[in-house]
Write an enzyme that holds these catalytic residues in place. Sequence first.
Site, PDB file in Angstrom:
ATOM      1  N   ASP A 437       0.861  -1.182   0.000  1.00 22.95           N
ATOM      2  CA  ASP A 437       0.000   0.000   0.000  1.00 22.95           C
ATOM      3  C   ASP A 437       0.901   1.237   0.000  1.00 22.95           C
ATOM      4  O   ASP A 437       1.567   1.526   0.995  1.00 22.95           O
ATOM      5  CB  ASP A 437      -0.904  -0.023   1.235  1.00 22.95           C
ATOM      6  CG  ASP A 437      -1.922   1.106   1.253  1.00 22.95           C
ATOM      7  OD1 ASP A 437      -1.733   2.088   0.514  1.00 22.95           O
ATOM      8  OD2 ASP A 437      -2.896   1.016   2.022  1.00 22.95           O
ATOM      9  N   HIS A 438       0.891   1.971  -1.120  1.00 24.79           N
ATOM     10  CA  HIS A 438       1.821   3.090  -1.265  1.00 24.79           C
ATOM     11  C   HIS A 438       1.446   4.296  -0.399  1.00 24.79           C
ATOM     12  O   HIS A 438       2.205   5.276  -0.343  1.00 24.79           O
ATOM     13  CB  HIS A 438       1.901   3.516  -2.732  1.00 24.79           C
ATOM     14  CG  HIS A 438       3.255   3.988  -3.154  1.00 24.79           C
ATOM     15  ND1 HIS A 438       4.275   4.222  -2.262  1.00 24.79           N
ATOM     16  CD2 HIS A 438       3.768   4.283  -4.384  1.00 24.79           C
ATOM     17  CE1 HIS A 438       5.351   4.636  -2.911  1.00 24.79           C
ATOM     18  NE2 HIS A 438       5.068   4.674  -4.201  1.00 24.79           N
ATOM     19  N   ARG A 439       0.304   4.244   0.265  1.00 21.00           N
ATOM     20  CA  ARG A 439      -0.037   5.331   1.172  1.00 21.00           C
ATOM     21  C   ARG A 439       0.860   5.332   2.404  1.00 21.00           C
ATOM     22  O   ARG A 439       1.153   6.386   2.959  1.00 21.00           O
ATOM     23  CB  ARG A 439      -1.506   5.225   1.613  1.00 21.00           C
ATOM     24  CG  ARG A 439      -2.526   5.451   0.510  1.00 21.00           C
ATOM     25  CD  ARG A 439      -3.942   5.214   1.001  1.00 21.00           C
ATOM     26  NE  ARG A 439      -4.141   3.844   1.463  1.00 21.00           N
ATOM     27  CZ  ARG A 439      -5.293   3.379   1.945  1.00 21.00           C
ATOM     28  NH1 ARG A 439      -6.346   4.191   2.027  1.00 21.00           N
ATOM     29  NH2 ARG A 439      -5.402   2.123   2.328  1.00 21.00           N
TER      30      ARG A 439
END
Length: 467
Positions: A437-439
Site C-alpha cells: 500500500d503506497h499510502r
Amino acid sequence: MTTMTETSARFREFKMPDVGEGLTEAEILKWFVQPGDTVTDGQVVCEVETAKAAVELPIPFDGVVHELRFPEGTTVDVGEVIIAVDVAPGSGDVPAAPEAAQQPVAEPEPEAEPEAPKGRQPVLVGYGVAETSTKRRARKGAEIPGPAAAAIQAEINGHGAKVPESRPLAKPPVRKLAKDLGIDLATVTPTGEGGVITREDVHAAAAPAPAEAPARAEEAAVAPAPAAAPAGTAGRETRIPVKGVRKAIAQAMVGSAFTAPHVTEFVTVDVTRTMKLVAELKEDKDMAGVRVNPLLIIAKALLVAIRRNPGVNAAWDEANQEIVQKHYVNLGIAAATPRGLIVPNIKDAHDKTLPQLGEALGELVSTAREGRTSPAAMAGGTVTITNVGVFGVDTGTPILNPGESAILAVGAIKLQPWVHKGKVKPRQVTTLALSFDHRLVDGELGSKVLADVAAVLEQPKRLITWA
C-alpha cells in the site's frame, strides 16, 4: 448465550446467529436433522456458509424437531427463525407443522413489533445481531382484519389489491424477489404446479402494462419473450449465483484494488541453498512430525524482513487519518478451497520458533482444505503470503488483503541456468513479487523488505545472523 425465542412453554425457536463479525446473512448448506428427530443441547443441526466460511450450528436446548423453516440452499438473514423444537414432547397433540423445508407454504405477513433495544444482542457465536438485521416471523393466525389489510396492502404496493381468501403460495426466494420489485403476490397469476407462484410470474407482473391491446400484440410479434435465451446459447452457458465466499472475495478485492494504491516489485533469486536446507530439516529429529517445505522457510524469511523493517507491518486508518503500526505479526496464508480463496492467518507468528511455525502452518492448511476454517481464524491478519508457484506460475501481481499493507507472492521454483561463482550453472530459481500500500509504504521501504526476503532465501544462514 443463545439465539432463540420461546413461542410457548412447549416450543422454542432457534434463529440464524451472527457467526462472523457483523455478517448479515448465511446460506443453509445442509440439514442434519428432520422433523421428528430428537436433538440434545449442543448437537449440530445444520451447516451454513457465510461470506467467510462454512460453519456448523449447534442447538442450545433439548427436544424434538417440530419444523424446519427453510430448505437447503436458502440464504437466510441473521435473526430469522430457522428451526422450531418441541421441548416438551408427549404432553399433548402437536399441530402439524408446515413443511417449509420441503415445499412452498403460505406465510403471513410480518407483524409490527416494538422497537428493539439499541445495540447488538447476545447470540450463540460471534458478536451479536445488528438491530437492523433481526426480523421476527409473525405467529400463525395473527393476521390483520380484512379491511385494514386491504388498505395497508394498497398503500405498500401502490395499488388497491383485494385481500385474497387465502395467502398466495410462493417459495421464500420468490417472496423476496416480489418484495424487492414492489409486487403484491396477491395480484400475481400463478403458473406453477399446485398454484405456486414462480419467479417468471413475478417478473411478468413487474413488466409495464402496455396502453393498448393492439400495441401489445404488435410488440409481441416483433420482440422475443423477455425470458428467452439468445439463439444458440441454450445449454452452452451456466449462470452461477454469486454468494458466500465468492461474493465476499469479489467485494474485498474490488474494495482493496480501488482503495489502496498498489505498487508491486519483483526480484528473481537463487534458492538452491534454501532447497538444501529444506532437505536437511526433513531429516532433523527436532522437526519430526512437522511438514517441512519451502513455504516454511519463505514464511520465516518474511518474518525476519518485517523485524528488520517494522514500518511495513501497518494499516491505514482512513476514518482517523492515522497509520496504525502493528507490533505483532498475524501471518496470512492464502489457501484455495472448493468454496473459493480464503486467507486464514497464524496468530503471533513473530513469536514462534521454526518448529512451532511449521506446526501452525500445517494445521492452517489442512483445516482450510477440509473446509473447517473459522471466521476468527481469518480475522486480524497483518501481512499475507500467496504461493502461486504450486500452480506452476512464475509470479503475479497480488491484490492486498483488506486492512493489510503488504502481500508476498511466491512463484514456482525451477531449475534454470544461473551465474554462480563466475560460471553458468543449473540452479534452483524463483521469482518473488511484493505488493504494498503506497499510502504508508514508500518505494524504499518496500524494496528493503523484498530484498531482505530474497537475501535470506539466497543465504539461509541469515536466519541466524539477522535474528
